[in-house]
Design an enzyme around this catalytic site. Structure first.
Site, PDB file in Angstrom:
ATOM      1  N   ASP A  37       0.868  -1.170   0.000  1.00 51.50           N
ATOM      2  CA  ASP A  37       0.000   0.000   0.000  1.00 51.50           C
ATOM      3  C   ASP A  37       0.914   1.232   0.000  1.00 51.50           C
ATOM      4  O   ASP A  37       2.122   1.116   0.237  1.00 51.50           O
ATOM      5  CB  ASP A  37      -0.863  -0.081   1.282  1.00 51.50           C
ATOM      6  CG  ASP A  37      -1.499   1.231   1.624  1.00 51.50           C
ATOM      7  OD1 ASP A  37      -2.268   1.721   0.797  1.00 51.50           O
ATOM      8  OD2 ASP A  37      -1.214   1.772   2.720  1.00 51.50           O
ATOM      9  N   ASP A  39      -0.039   5.168   1.072  1.00 45.95           N
ATOM     10  CA  ASP A  39      -0.171   6.119   2.191  1.00 45.95           C
ATOM     11  C   ASP A  39      -0.018   5.423   3.536  1.00 45.95           C
ATOM     12  O   ASP A  39      -0.713   4.456   3.827  1.00 45.95           O
ATOM     13  CB  ASP A  39      -1.549   6.797   2.155  1.00 45.95           C
ATOM     14  CG  ASP A  39      -1.684   7.782   1.010  1.00 45.95           C
ATOM     15  OD1 ASP A  39      -0.778   8.607   0.838  1.00 45.95           O
ATOM     16  OD2 ASP A  39      -2.701   7.719   0.285  1.00 45.95           O
ATOM     17  N   GLU A  83     -12.963   5.110   8.939  1.00 47.62           N
ATOM     18  CA  GLU A  83     -11.960   4.217   8.336  1.00 47.62           C
ATOM     19  C   GLU A  83     -11.189   3.428   9.390  1.00 47.62           C
ATOM     20  O   GLU A  83     -10.926   2.241   9.225  1.00 47.62           O
ATOM     21  CB  GLU A  83     -10.983   5.041   7.481  1.00 47.62           C
ATOM     22  CG  GLU A  83      -9.915   4.170   6.825  1.00 47.62           C
ATOM     23  CD  GLU A  83      -8.758   4.945   6.195  1.00 47.62           C
ATOM     24  OE1 GLU A  83      -8.927   6.113   5.829  1.00 47.62           O
ATOM     25  OE2 GLU A  83      -7.675   4.350   6.075  1.00 47.62           O
ATOM     26  N   SER A 151      -2.828   1.446  -4.254  1.00 43.81           N
ATOM     27  CA  SER A 151      -3.210   2.533  -3.360  1.00 43.81           C
ATOM     28  C   SER A 151      -4.578   3.127  -3.655  1.00 43.81           C
ATOM     29  O   SER A 151      -4.961   3.312  -4.812  1.00 43.81           O
ATOM     30  CB  SER A 151      -2.164   3.644  -3.471  1.00 43.81           C
ATOM     31  OG  SER A 151      -2.625   4.810  -2.848  1.00 43.81           O
ATOM     32  N   ALA A 152      -5.265   3.469  -2.593  1.00 43.24           N
ATOM     33  CA  ALA A 152      -6.533   4.177  -2.712  1.00 43.24           C
ATOM     34  C   ALA A 152      -6.294   5.685  -2.778  1.00 43.24           C
ATOM     35  O   ALA A 152      -7.229   6.473  -2.758  1.00 43.24           O
ATOM     36  CB  ALA A 152      -7.426   3.838  -1.525  1.00 43.24           C
ATOM     37  N   ASP A 225      -1.353  -0.794   5.874  1.00 42.01           N
ATOM     38  CA  ASP A 225      -1.632  -0.159   7.172  1.00 42.01           C
ATOM     39  C   ASP A 225      -3.111  -0.241   7.505  1.00 42.01           C
ATOM     40  O   ASP A 225      -3.538   0.254   8.551  1.00 42.01           O
ATOM     41  CB  ASP A 225      -1.202   1.320   7.171  1.00 42.01           C
ATOM     42  CG  ASP A 225      -2.140   2.193   6.388  1.00 42.01           C
ATOM     43  OD1 ASP A 225      -2.481   1.826   5.244  1.00 42.01           O
ATOM     44  OD2 ASP A 225      -2.565   3.240   6.912  1.00 42.01           O
TER      45      ASP A 225
HETATM   46  P1  TMP Z   1      -3.949   4.110   0.839  1.00 41.33           P
HETATM   47  O1  TMP Z   1      -4.780   3.060   0.223  1.00 41.33           O
HETATM   48  O2  TMP Z   1      -2.736   4.429   0.013  1.00 41.33           O
HETATM   49  O3  TMP Z   1      -3.643   3.830   2.294  1.00 41.33           O
HETATM   50  O4  TMP Z   1      -4.721   5.551   0.794  1.00 41.33           O
HETATM   51  C1  TMP Z   1      -5.914   5.879   1.334  1.00 41.33           C
HETATM   52  C2  TMP Z   1      -5.834   6.953   2.379  1.00 41.33           C
HETATM   53  O5  TMP Z   1      -6.240   8.232   1.854  1.00 41.33           O
HETATM   54  C3  TMP Z   1      -6.805   6.649   3.493  1.00 41.33           C
HETATM   55  O6  TMP Z   1      -6.129   6.563   4.735  1.00 41.33           O
HETATM   56  C4  TMP Z   1      -7.776   7.817   3.502  1.00 41.33           C
HETATM   57  C5  TMP Z   1      -7.020   8.910   2.820  1.00 41.33           C
HETATM   58  N1  TMP Z   1      -7.873   9.937   2.182  1.00 41.33           N
HETATM   59  C6  TMP Z   1      -7.663  11.274   2.510  1.00 41.33           C
HETATM   60  O7  TMP Z   1      -6.795  11.576   3.335  1.00 41.33           O
HETATM   61  N2  TMP Z   1      -8.427  12.239   1.901  1.00 41.33           N
HETATM   62  C7  TMP Z   1      -9.402  11.945   0.988  1.00 41.33           C
HETATM   63  O8  TMP Z   1     -10.059  12.853   0.438  1.00 41.33           O
HETATM   64  C8  TMP Z   1      -9.620  10.554   0.668  1.00 41.33           C
HETATM   65  C9  TMP Z   1     -10.697  10.188  -0.308  1.00 41.33           C
HETATM   66  C10 TMP Z   1      -8.824   9.599   1.282  1.00 41.33           C
END
Ligand code: TMP
Length: 284
Positions: A37, A39, A83, A151-152, A225
């Protein structure tokens, strides 16, 4: 491995982990693939006491009007607690995550974000790769080990963060929400269906030839994470060994038991890649 004895490192089943690691070490780099992942897994949660930016936060921190920032922060304040709520199931959280990503992307589309602005937004942001991430990327690259970054966040931001703080190598494959820019380089939307933290099991990468092409790499190291990250390698079917490492960055007391029940190894409040680098260096 000595590094697994540190007090902030928790191993669910030591015998199982030792068996998997022994196989990975014996099989060496040619059998290994890594899925991570982005973030708060490849990047830090905090740096010098300040919470670091996620990909989406990079867009909020600079360049766009103040009103965008305020609206985006409102969304984050509402949805981030959901989350990471240890008392809700993934099924209960999912509709809220869809709502968050949909609203965040719709909000972004109201503002003139250009490709050219992204470079400076990342350069001025508080997004930080973990200490030791450069070494991690370099070792995987120099040993031809494929790294899937799933990644999201926002793919274009990920590329910039890696290019600016380390090196964007050809052994890396990024699956994320990529911005659709028009011919003038202005954001008009996102390229594919939303990837949020809890739908990484459904993504097109699982139906693509990514994992089948790596079927000879039967050992997989997965790092995340969030509990949703455990689904990132669902498309990899011919695995002989899989080691999952979870970074628990926040709400440790409440979430540790749950994380230990899901991840093989849980690393708590550690902003470095030291444990992972130690494991990888034993395999190389
Ligand atoms: P990840 O899959 O790389 O961990 O990323 C997702 C992270 O992004 C998750 O912890 C939530 C965060 N996020 C924000 O901080 N702001 C936003 O507007 C969105 C949609 C997600």
């Amino acid at each position: 491995m000595e590094c697994l004895n540190k007090p902030h490192v928790h191993v669910r089943d030591r015998e199982h982990v030792e068996r998997i690691l022994a196989k990975m070490v014996a099989d060496g780099p040619n059998k290994l693939q890594v899925v991570a992942d982005f973030d708060r897994t490849l990047t830090k949660f905090t740096h010098r006491g300040q919470v670091c930016a996620t990909c989406h936060n990079v867009l909020e921190e600079g360049g766009l009007p103040e009103e965008y920032k305020e609206e985006a922060y409102k969304l984050r304040d509402k949805y981030f607690v959901i989350e990471v709520d240890p008392n809700m199931t993934i099924e209960e959280k999912t509709p809220y995550m869809v709502e968050w990503w949909t609203k965040a992307h719709e909000l972004l589309m109201k503002y003139p974000l250009s490709k050219a602005m992204l470079h400076n937004m990342v350069a001025n942001s508080s997004a930080r790769l973990r200490d030791g991430c450069i070494r991690f990327f370099d070792s995987l690259h120099s040993n031809d080990i494929p790294l899937l970054i799933f990644s999201a966040g926002v793919g274009d931001v990920i590329q910039e963060v890696i290019a600016q703080q380390s090196t964007l190598y050809d052994n890396m494959h990024i699956v994320s929400n990529f911005i659709d820019f028009d011919e003038n380089g202005t954001l008009i939307g996102f390229k594919s269906d939303i990837i949020h933290v809890y739908n990484k099991n459904e993504n097109a990468v699982h139906d693509s030839d990514y994992f089948p092409n790596l079927s000879h790499r039967t050992n997989l190291l997965l790092m995340g994470d969030s509990l949703g990250d455990l689904q990132m390698a669902n498309g990899a079917e011919s695995l002989e060994a899989k080691l999952t490492i979870g970074f628990l960055n926040t709400r440790v007391t409440e979430s540790l038991a749950l994380y230990i029940s899901k991840y093989d190894i849980v690393i708590c409040e550690d902003e470095t890649m030291d444990i992972v680098n130690n494991i990888v260096s034993n395999i190389l």
